[in-house]
Write a protein that holds these residues in place. Sequence first.
Motif, short mmCIF file in Angstrom:
data_model
loop_
_atom_site.label_atom_id
_atom_site.label_comp_id
_atom_site.label_asym_id
_atom_site.label_seq_id
_atom_site.Cartn_x
_atom_site.Cartn_y
_atom_site.Cartn_z
N ILE A 1 0.83 -1.21 0.00
CA ILE A 1 0.00 0.00 0.00
C ILE A 1 0.87 1.26 0.00
CG2 ILE A 1 -1.66 1.35 1.33
CD1 ILE A 1 -2.85 -1.26 2.34
N MET A 2 1.89 1.27 0.86
CA MET A 2 2.72 2.47 0.99
C MET A 2 3.54 2.73 -0.28
SD MET A 2 4.08 2.50 4.95
CE MET A 2 4.86 0.89 4.87
N LEU A 3 4.22 1.71 -0.77
CA LEU A 3 5.08 1.92 -1.93
C LEU A 3 4.27 2.22 -3.19
CD1 LEU A 3 7.85 -0.80 -1.45
CD2 LEU A 3 7.92 1.64 -0.88
N TYR A 4 3.14 1.54 -3.34
CA TYR A 4 2.31 1.83 -4.51
C TYR A 4 1.77 3.26 -4.44
CZ TYR A 4 -1.34 1.85 -7.99
OH TYR A 4 -2.11 2.19 -9.07
N SER A 5 1.35 3.69 -3.26
CA SER A 5 0.81 5.04 -3.10
C SER A 5 1.85 6.10 -3.41
CB SER A 5 0.27 5.22 -1.67
OG SER A 5 -0.81 4.36 -1.43
N ILE A 6 3.09 5.88 -2.95
CA ILE A 6 4.16 6.83 -3.24
C ILE A 6 4.42 6.90 -4.75
CG2 ILE A 6 6.63 7.30 -2.96
CD1 ILE A 6 6.38 6.05 -0.14
N GLY A 7 4.52 5.74 -5.37
CA GLY A 7 4.75 5.70 -6.81
C GLY A 7 3.63 6.35 -7.59
#
Length: 252
Positions: A198-204
């Motif tokens: 969730i975190m990495l996808y959201s940042i990307g």
Amino acid sequence: MYNDILKIGSITIRGYGLMIAIGVLLAFLLASKRAHKKNLNPDTMYTLGIIALVFGFIGAKILFVIVEFKKILEDPSQIFSGSGFVVYGGIVGGALATIIYCKIKKIDFLPYFDLVAPSLALAQGFGRIGCLLAGCCYGRETTSMIGIVFQNSTLAPNGVKLFPTQIMSSVGDFLLAFILLIYARSEKSPGKVGALYIMLYSIGRFVIEFFRNDARGSVGLLSTSQFIALLMLALGFMLFNRDKLPWSMKRT
């Protein structure tokens, strides 16, 4: 790019749908293989996957209608088109449906969420290749050497160099799947692999939105997806650190 891959009589195989189908198939195969290693029930995984797939498509379409409501009023047929989906709607719709199912069946949701997180990223990577073939989710005009030019697209502007946002997103999703697979080898705490997704996808997604130029909704200075990305990033952070929280999220 050409979306019509193959024509057999009156049947046309389109690249967008084909890439999504390939992504979904490989996602299921990856999750199934890892389910055995994680001592999780493959049948439960398939059931949750189908529920997530069905309600993910519904959620993605609903959010598209919300974001493009004015255009939908002008042309309601867009609701039933083969395109017109918002990824975050799919993630939220699929997640909510599977959480509800797990609550009803008394299944621990987090281990299965961790299991399918790399598969989700993998499927999204292929989905973005489909976006490239269809010409949707296109980027802003650029003079940089990495730009791509569409010639026969019905969605993207033709004859001008654009940021290859579909390729950028696809590479990012494949990289995310790889990172999650590596991280899952050592992380045993339930929910952390899913939270990292969730975190990495959201940042990307937040970053890639600066390079996109297709029609999208907005919330103030942010695109709708950027606004949702910030909310999802906060949710992912809380889930990742749930053992440190004093409230009931520990038992989710």
